[in-house]
Design a protein around this motif. Structure first.
Motif, PDB file in Angstrom:
ATOM      1  N   GLY A  42     -10.500  21.399  -9.228  1.00  0.00           N
ATOM      2  CA  GLY A  42      -9.297  22.206  -9.067  1.00  0.00           C
ATOM      3  C   GLY A  42      -8.066  21.313  -9.044  1.00  0.00           C
ATOM      4  O   GLY A  42      -8.086  20.165  -9.495  1.00  0.00           O
ATOM      5  N   ASN A  43      -6.990  21.846  -8.518  1.00  0.00           N
ATOM      6  CA  ASN A  43      -5.727  21.118  -8.416  1.00  0.00           C
ATOM      7  C   ASN A  43      -5.718  20.344  -7.090  1.00  0.00           C
ATOM      8  O   ASN A  43      -5.670  20.945  -6.024  1.00  0.00           O
ATOM      9  CB  ASN A  43      -4.571  22.127  -8.472  1.00  0.00           C
ATOM     10  CG  ASN A  43      -3.201  21.477  -8.396  1.00  0.00           C
ATOM     11  OD1 ASN A  43      -3.044  20.353  -7.929  1.00  0.00           O
ATOM     12  ND2 ASN A  43      -2.178  22.195  -8.860  1.00  0.00           N
ATOM     13  N   THR A  44      -5.761  19.023  -7.177  1.00  0.00           N
ATOM     14  CA  THR A  44      -5.767  18.187  -5.966  1.00  0.00           C
ATOM     15  C   THR A  44      -4.432  17.475  -5.769  1.00  0.00           C
ATOM     16  O   THR A  44      -4.364  16.448  -5.091  1.00  0.00           O
ATOM     17  CB  THR A  44      -6.910  17.160  -6.005  1.00  0.00           C
ATOM     18  OG1 THR A  44      -6.781  16.361  -7.186  1.00  0.00           O
ATOM     19  CG2 THR A  44      -8.275  17.845  -5.996  1.00  0.00           C
ATOM     20  N   SER A  45      -3.375  18.009  -6.364  1.00  0.00           N
ATOM     21  CA  SER A  45      -2.017  17.494  -6.184  1.00  0.00           C
ATOM     22  C   SER A  45      -1.946  16.001  -6.509  1.00  0.00           C
ATOM     23  O   SER A  45      -2.370  15.580  -7.578  1.00  0.00           O
ATOM     24  CB  SER A  45      -1.507  17.822  -4.779  1.00  0.00           C
ATOM     25  OG  SER A  45      -0.143  17.475  -4.634  1.00  0.00           O
ATOM     26  N   ALA A  46      -1.452  15.183  -5.586  1.00  0.00           N
ATOM     27  CA  ALA A  46      -1.241  13.755  -5.862  1.00  0.00           C
ATOM     28  C   ALA A  46      -2.533  13.005  -6.147  1.00  0.00           C
ATOM     29  O   ALA A  46      -2.506  11.905  -6.709  1.00  0.00           O
ATOM     30  CB  ALA A  46      -0.517  13.106  -4.681  1.00  0.00           C
ATOM     31  N   ALA A  47      -3.680  13.576  -5.774  1.00  0.00           N
ATOM     32  CA  ALA A  47      -4.963  12.901  -6.014  1.00  0.00           C
ATOM     33  C   ALA A  47      -5.483  13.113  -7.425  1.00  0.00           C
ATOM     34  O   ALA A  47      -6.389  12.396  -7.868  1.00  0.00           O
ATOM     35  CB  ALA A  47      -5.998  13.388  -5.002  1.00  0.00           C
ATOM     36  N   ILE A 106       0.867  -1.188   0.000  1.00  0.00           N
ATOM     37  CA  ILE A 106       0.000   0.000   0.000  1.00  0.00           C
ATOM     38  C   ILE A 106       0.901   1.234   0.000  1.00  0.00           C
ATOM     39  O   ILE A 106       1.761   1.380   0.871  1.00  0.00           O
ATOM     40  CB  ILE A 106      -0.937   0.053   1.218  1.00  0.00           C
ATOM     41  CG1 ILE A 106      -1.849  -1.182   1.265  1.00  0.00           C
ATOM     42  CG2 ILE A 106      -1.794   1.329   1.178  1.00  0.00           C
ATOM     43  CD1 ILE A 106      -2.695  -1.276   2.531  1.00  0.00           C
ATOM     44  N   ILE A 107       0.718   2.087  -1.000  1.00  0.00           N
ATOM     45  CA  ILE A 107       1.455   3.354  -1.072  1.00  0.00           C
ATOM     46  C   ILE A 107       0.442   4.487  -1.154  1.00  0.00           C
ATOM     47  O   ILE A 107      -0.466   4.446  -1.985  1.00  0.00           O
ATOM     48  CB  ILE A 107       2.398   3.432  -2.290  1.00  0.00           C
ATOM     49  CG1 ILE A 107       3.368   2.253  -2.329  1.00  0.00           C
ATOM     50  CG2 ILE A 107       3.181   4.756  -2.264  1.00  0.00           C
ATOM     51  CD1 ILE A 107       4.256   2.231  -3.582  1.00  0.00           C
ATOM     52  N   VAL A 108       0.591   5.469  -0.290  1.00  0.00           N
ATOM     53  CA  VAL A 108      -0.229   6.676  -0.371  1.00  0.00           C
ATOM     54  C   VAL A 108       0.680   7.838  -0.784  1.00  0.00           C
ATOM     55  O   VAL A 108       1.661   8.142  -0.103  1.00  0.00           O
ATOM     56  CB  VAL A 108      -0.929   7.008   0.961  1.00  0.00           C
ATOM     57  CG1 VAL A 108      -1.691   8.335   0.837  1.00  0.00           C
ATOM     58  CG2 VAL A 108      -1.887   5.888   1.359  1.00  0.00           C
ATOM     59  N   ALA A 109       0.356   8.453  -1.905  1.00  0.00           N
ATOM     60  CA  ALA A 109       1.057   9.668  -2.354  1.00  0.00           C
ATOM     61  C   ALA A 109       0.347  10.861  -1.742  1.00  0.00           C
ATOM     62  O   ALA A 109      -0.856  11.055  -1.962  1.00  0.00           O
ATOM     63  CB  ALA A 109       1.054   9.755  -3.871  1.00  0.00           C
ATOM     64  N   THR A 110       1.075  11.638  -0.946  1.00  0.00           N
ATOM     65  CA  THR A 110       0.468  12.803  -0.291  1.00  0.00           C
ATOM     66  C   THR A 110       1.536  13.787   0.151  1.00  0.00           C
ATOM     67  O   THR A 110       2.656  13.385   0.481  1.00  0.00           O
ATOM     68  CB  THR A 110      -0.382  12.372   0.934  1.00  0.00           C
ATOM     69  OG1 THR A 110      -1.030  13.524   1.482  1.00  0.00           O
ATOM     70  CG2 THR A 110       0.468  11.703   2.007  1.00  0.00           C
ATOM     71  N   MET A 111       1.190  15.064   0.143  1.00  0.00           N
ATOM     72  CA  MET A 111       2.043  16.087   0.754  1.00  0.00           C
ATOM     73  C   MET A 111       1.357  16.698   1.967  1.00  0.00           C
ATOM     74  O   MET A 111       1.870  17.630   2.581  1.00  0.00           O
ATOM     75  CB  MET A 111       2.416  17.172  -0.263  1.00  0.00           C
ATOM     76  CG  MET A 111       1.261  17.883  -0.898  1.00  0.00           C
ATOM     77  SD  MET A 111       1.751  19.118  -2.127  1.00  0.00           S
ATOM     78  CE  MET A 111       2.148  20.488  -1.042  1.00  0.00           C
ATOM     79  N   ILE A 143       4.500   8.459   0.157  1.00  0.00           N
ATOM     80  CA  ILE A 143       5.520   9.048  -0.699  1.00  0.00           C
ATOM     81  C   ILE A 143       5.112  10.499  -0.954  1.00  0.00           C
ATOM     82  O   ILE A 143       3.934  10.787  -1.165  1.00  0.00           O
ATOM     83  CB  ILE A 143       5.657   8.245  -2.019  1.00  0.00           C
ATOM     84  CG1 ILE A 143       6.802   8.751  -2.882  1.00  0.00           C
ATOM     85  CG2 ILE A 143       4.365   8.233  -2.812  1.00  0.00           C
ATOM     86  CD1 ILE A 143       7.109   7.849  -4.071  1.00  0.00           C
ATOM     87  N   ASN A 144       6.088  11.407  -0.900  1.00  0.00           N
ATOM     88  CA  ASN A 144       5.816  12.819  -1.156  1.00  0.00           C
ATOM     89  C   ASN A 144       6.631  13.271  -2.360  1.00  0.00           C
ATOM     90  O   ASN A 144       7.818  13.533  -2.259  1.00  0.00           O
ATOM     91  CB  ASN A 144       6.164  13.671   0.072  1.00  0.00           C
ATOM     92  CG  ASN A 144       5.910  15.161  -0.166  1.00  0.00           C
ATOM     93  OD1 ASN A 144       5.540  15.564  -1.266  1.00  0.00           O
ATOM     94  ND2 ASN A 144       6.125  15.965   0.855  1.00  0.00           N
ATOM     95  N   ALA A 145       5.955  13.318  -3.492  1.00  0.00           N
ATOM     96  CA  ALA A 145       6.535  13.940  -4.685  1.00  0.00           C
ATOM     97  C   ALA A 145       5.561  14.987  -5.202  1.00  0.00           C
ATOM     98  O   ALA A 145       5.473  15.238  -6.402  1.00  0.00           O
ATOM     99  CB  ALA A 145       6.837  12.889  -5.754  1.00  0.00           C
ATOM    100  N   ALA A 146       4.810  15.587  -4.248  1.00  0.00           N
ATOM    101  CA  ALA A 146       3.829  16.637  -4.545  1.00  0.00           C
ATOM    102  C   ALA A 146       2.885  16.175  -5.665  1.00  0.00           C
ATOM    103  O   ALA A 146       2.353  15.074  -5.600  1.00  0.00           O
ATOM    104  CB  ALA A 146       4.542  17.942  -4.866  1.00  0.00           C
TER     105      ALA A 146
END
Length: 301
Positions: free
Chosen positions: A257-262, A73-78, A107-110
């Motif tokens: 709008g802009n939801t970044s990693a989502a 399980i990987i969650v991409a989030t800032m 993981i944080n890669a914005a």
């Protein structure tokens, strides 16, 4: 080929919205100004943390699925709920999988986070194993609603994809260049819009061309390109550069709008829900954002 297949998708429902008319009462801006420069009509605002949004998306993506082969399980989030534990570990607990052998981390890669996370998953999974890859953000928690440079752009969201390692085609290109001036977040997210625009219109075609060259394919052979949903002007600039129909570049930023990693998994989940994506279709996913980070994946649906 050492690829992955997206088995199922799911996304969190956020009822509260913030439209341009409401923003007109908060900062010096107008609906016309926002639409002409971004294409965004509204954004969704969550009172729930990115972990809770990730859990809802994960539960929807895994509904009626056999999770006995889920090992990652990987969650991409800032905007994680905690410094520790990770959102991914909280998803594992919520899915009642604490007794199952599992690798879980954030993981944080914005705004490139989902693309980075899919590549990491493709590298870690063995054939037949499943992974749960989630993009989840509560960006409203780091937005200054007196700063019209950012508050008009960003919204909250979460979407999950259940994937399986298989022999589908999979090509990737990821890159970065350290920079804390153009786009950064401490207490609040700050960005230099014009510089981000220049960065995006350079790195999106660069990323697309890299994976097309690896696959020895042309853009005409690709069914859909799903870019990070940052700004309509950015995406328009790219499809005009390639002289291809705008329908090839899926957009839902007008709603979220802009939801970044989502943003990319949210677009995929929406496309899947609408029946747009058919098995065997070739798609390119393109991320770009803070870090600076950018990259693309070419894969088969």
């Amino acid at each position: 080929m050492n690829g992955i297949e997206i088995i199922s998708t799911g996304y969190a429902k956020i009822e509260k919205t913030l439209d341009n008319a409401q923003l007109e009462k908060m900062v010096e801006t107008s609906n016309e100004w926002i639409l002409s420069r971004t294409g965004i009509q509204r954004r969704h605002i969550s009172s729930r943390s990115s972990a809770l949004l990730a859990i809802e998306a994960a539960k929807k993506a895994t509904q009626n699925q056999d999770l006995s082969k889920l090992s990652l399980i990987i969650v991409a989030t800032m905007t994680p709920e905690n410094k520790t534990p990770s959102n991914a570990c909280l998803v594992q607990k919520a899915l009642d999988l604490n007794e199952q052998a599992m690798i879980c981390f954030d993981i944080n890669a914005a705004c490139s986070g989902y693309v980075y996370a899919l590549k990491v998953a493709q590298s870690l999974l063995q054939e037949g194993q499943y992974g749960l890859i989630i993009g989840s953000e509560q960006l409203s928690s780091i937005i200054d609603y007196q700063d019209r440079n950012t508050c008009i752009l960003f919204g909250d969201g979460a979407a999950a994809t259940l994937i399986q390692k298989n022999n589908n085609i999979f090509y990737s290109y990821l890159d970065s260049a350290g920079n804390r001036e153009v786009l950064y977040a401490n207490d609040y997210l700050k960005m230099k819009g014009q510089e981000v625009f220049k960065f995006a219109i350079q790195t999106i075609p660069q990323s697309i061309d890299h994976v097309l060259n690896q696959a020895k394919m042309t853009l005409e052979e690709i069914d859909y390109v799903v870019c990070h949903q940052a700004n309509e002007r950015i995406i328009k600039h790219v499809y005009k550069k390639y002289q291809c129909p705008q329908e090839k570049f899926y957009m839902n930023l007008q709603e979220y709008g802009n939801t970044s990693a989502a943003s990319i998994p949210l677009a995929l989940a929406e496309m899947n829900e609408k029946g747009i994506l058919k098995k065997g279709m070739k798609i390119i996913l393109v991320g770009f954002g803070g870090g600076l980070t950018w990259g693309a994946l070419l894969m088969e649906w």
